[in-house]
Design a protein around this motif. Structure first.
Motif, short mmCIF file in Angstrom:
data_model
loop_
_atom_site.label_atom_id
_atom_site.label_comp_id
_atom_site.label_asym_id
_atom_site.label_seq_id
_atom_site.Cartn_x
_atom_site.Cartn_y
_atom_site.Cartn_z
N GLN A 141 -8.03 -2.43 7.41
CA GLN A 141 -6.90 -1.47 6.98
C GLN A 141 -5.69 -1.79 7.74
OE1 GLN A 141 -8.24 2.41 6.88
NE2 GLN A 141 -8.73 2.27 4.43
N CYS B 279 0.88 -1.28 -0.01
CA CYS B 279 0.05 -0.10 -0.07
C CYS B 279 0.97 1.20 0.05
CB CYS B 279 -1.01 0.08 1.23
SG CYS B 279 -0.60 0.95 2.78
N ALA C 245 0.71 5.03 1.33
CA ALA C 245 -0.18 5.93 2.43
C ALA C 245 0.62 7.40 2.35
CB ALA C 245 -0.36 5.26 3.61
N ARG D 37 -3.57 8.20 5.30
CA ARG D 37 -4.67 7.74 4.13
C ARG D 37 -4.12 6.93 3.13
NH1 ARG D 37 -6.42 13.84 4.35
NH2 ARG D 37 -4.57 13.94 3.15
N ILE D 38 -4.93 5.97 2.65
CA ILE D 38 -4.33 4.76 1.88
C ILE D 38 -4.72 5.49 0.24
CG2 ILE D 38 -4.59 2.44 1.01
CD1 ILE D 38 -4.76 1.74 3.94
N LEU E 89 -1.90 -0.22 7.01
CA LEU E 89 -1.44 0.68 7.76
C LEU E 89 -0.17 0.01 8.72
CD1 LEU E 89 -4.47 2.76 8.47
CD2 LEU E 89 -2.65 3.22 7.04
#
Ligand code: ZN
Length: 338
Positions: free
Chosen positions: A311, A22, A24, A29-30, A315
Motif C-alpha cells: 500500500q 487511489c 483514501a 484507509r483506502i 498512501l
C-alpha cells in the motif's frame, strides 16, 4: 461522519510502467484503488485522460461527490520543478515537462499537492506506517535507485528548491563506480538495485562458468543477474557474492552513519533491498555503523523496514495532500500506538 465522506483525498502514484490511483480517507484507509498499465510510457495527454477517468470512477464507486473531495495528492519520480509543479524528463520520467499538478487541480477544482516519490513515501510511513509519532526520521527507498526523504522536527525537509533530499546521490567515494546521475561513487552507485545488477554483469561477463552463472535463477543469462540473485548466492556461500554483499552492507552503513551524524533521527526506514533481505542485511549494516557514527547517534536510532507493504505507493500518493493540511492545521495523523 462515515468512512467515505471522512476527508476524502485522491492520490496519483506516477511510475515508469504503471500509474496507481487511489481514494483514501483521513485515517489512510483506502476506499478504492486502480492501476493503469503503461505509466509514463503513454503520451501525457492520453495518460492524463485515463487518470481523471479512473479518479472519477473511484469517486463514484465510493459514493463521494466530486464537490466533497478535499484535495489531490501526487507522488512522482524526480526531478521536478516544485515552483511550477511540472515533471521533468529523466530516465524514469518519459513525459516532457508535464504540468500535472495544475492540470489535476484544474480538473478536480481542489488543491493538488506534488512530491517526489521518496518524500511522499516518507510522509506515508510517518502518517500511517512505522514512523508514526516520530519527530525525526529518514526513509530510503533502496530499490532500483535510492531515493530519500527526511522528517526533521515534524517537518518534511524540502530545501530551498524542493529538490531535497537526494540521499542516494551523496558521494561516498570519488573513485567509486560511475552513477547514472553522472557523479562517481554515489551511495546509489554502490547500493542501488540497478547498479548492483550492472556490477555483477561486468564482473561475470568474462566468466560464463562461474558458480553464480550456473545457479538455477540465472541459468547462464546475464540479464537475470540482480540483487535477488546476489542474495541467494550469498546464502549459498559463493565467495564473490559474499564479497559483493559485504561491500553493499559497508557502503550502506557509511551512508547511514553520515545521515545519523547530521540528522540524529529516531528511525531510518529502508525499503525494498532491506525488506527482502532482513537480518542478512541489517545485522552487518548495524555492525559497521560504529565506523561511521558516534554511539550517541547510532545506538538510539532504530533501523526499520516499511510497514505499509504494497500500500505504500497508494498512501504515498495521497500523503502530500495530507501534509499540506497538516501544515495548515486542518488535519492531524492519528497518534502512535503506545
Ligand atoms: Zn548519483
Amino acid at each position: 461522519m462515515n468512512g467515505s465522506n471522512d476527508f476524502p483525498v485522491l492520490g496519483f502514484d506516477i511510475g515508469g510502467t504503471k500509474i496507481a490511483i487511489c481514494l483514501a480517507d483521513r485515517h489512510g484507509r483506502i476506499l478504492g484503488s486502480q492501476r493503469i498499465d503503461g505509466g509514463t510510457g503513454e503520451d501525457y495527454p492520453v495518460a492524463l485522460r485515463q487518470m481523471t477517468e479512473t479518479g472519477d470512477a473511484l469517486l463514484k464507486q465510493a459514493g463521494v461527490a466530486a464537490t466533497d473531495l478535499r484535495a489531490v495528492g501526487i507522488s512522482a519520480p524526480g526531478p521536478m520543478d516544485m515552483a511550477s509543479g511540472i515533471l521533468q524528463k529523466s530516465p524514469n520520467m518519459h513525459w516532457e515537462g508535464a504540468p500535472i499538478r495544475d492540470d489535476l487541480q484544474k480538473y478536480y477544482q481542489v488543491e493538488a499537492c506534488l512530491e517526489n516519490d521518496a518524500n511522499a513515501g516518507m510522509l506515508a510511513e510517518w502518517f500511517f506506517g512505522v514512523a508514526r509519532g516520530c519527530s525525526d526520521a529518514i526513509y530510503l527507498t533502496m530499490s532500483t535507485g535510492i531515493g530519500g526523504g527526511v522528517i526533521v522536527n515534524r517537518t518534511l525537509l524540502q530545501g530551498t528548491t524542493g529538490v531535497g533530499a537526494e540521499m542516494g546521490h551523496v558521494v561516498l567515494d570519488i573513485n567509486g563506480p560511475l552513477c547514472g546521475c553522472g557523479q562517481r561513487g554515489c551511495f546509489e552507485a554502490f547500493c542501488g538495485g540497478r547498479s548492483i545488477s550492472q556490477r555483477m554483469q561486468e564482473i561475470l561477463a568474462e566468466e560464463p562458468d562461474h558458480p553464480i552463472m550456473r545457479m538455477a535463477e540465472v541459468d547462464g543469462d546475464f540479464k537475470k543477474l540482480n540483487y535477488q540473485v546476489l542474495r541467494v548466492a550469498v546464502r549459498e556461500g559463493i565467495p564473490l557474492a559474499r564479497e559483493m554483499w559485504e561491500e553493499v552492507c559497508l557502503r550502506t552503513a557509511q551512508a547511514l552513519g553520515g545521515f545519523m551524524m547530521i540528522f540524529n533521527p529516531q528511525m531510518i526506514i529502508m525499503g525494498t533491498l532491506a525488506h527482502y533481505s532482513g537480518d542478512m542485511f541489517m545485522t552487518p549494516v548495524r555492525k559497521h555503523l560504529a565506523k561511521f557514527s558516534w554511539p550517541q547517534l547510532h545506538e538510539p536510532c532504530q533501523l526499520k523496514t516499511p510497514a505499509l507493504g504494497h500500500q505504500i505507493g497508494e498512501l504515498a500518493a495521497v500523503s502530500p495532500a495530507f501534509y499540506k493540511f497538516y501544515r495548515k492545521g486542518g488535519w492531524e495523523p492519528e497518534p502512535a500506538n503506545p
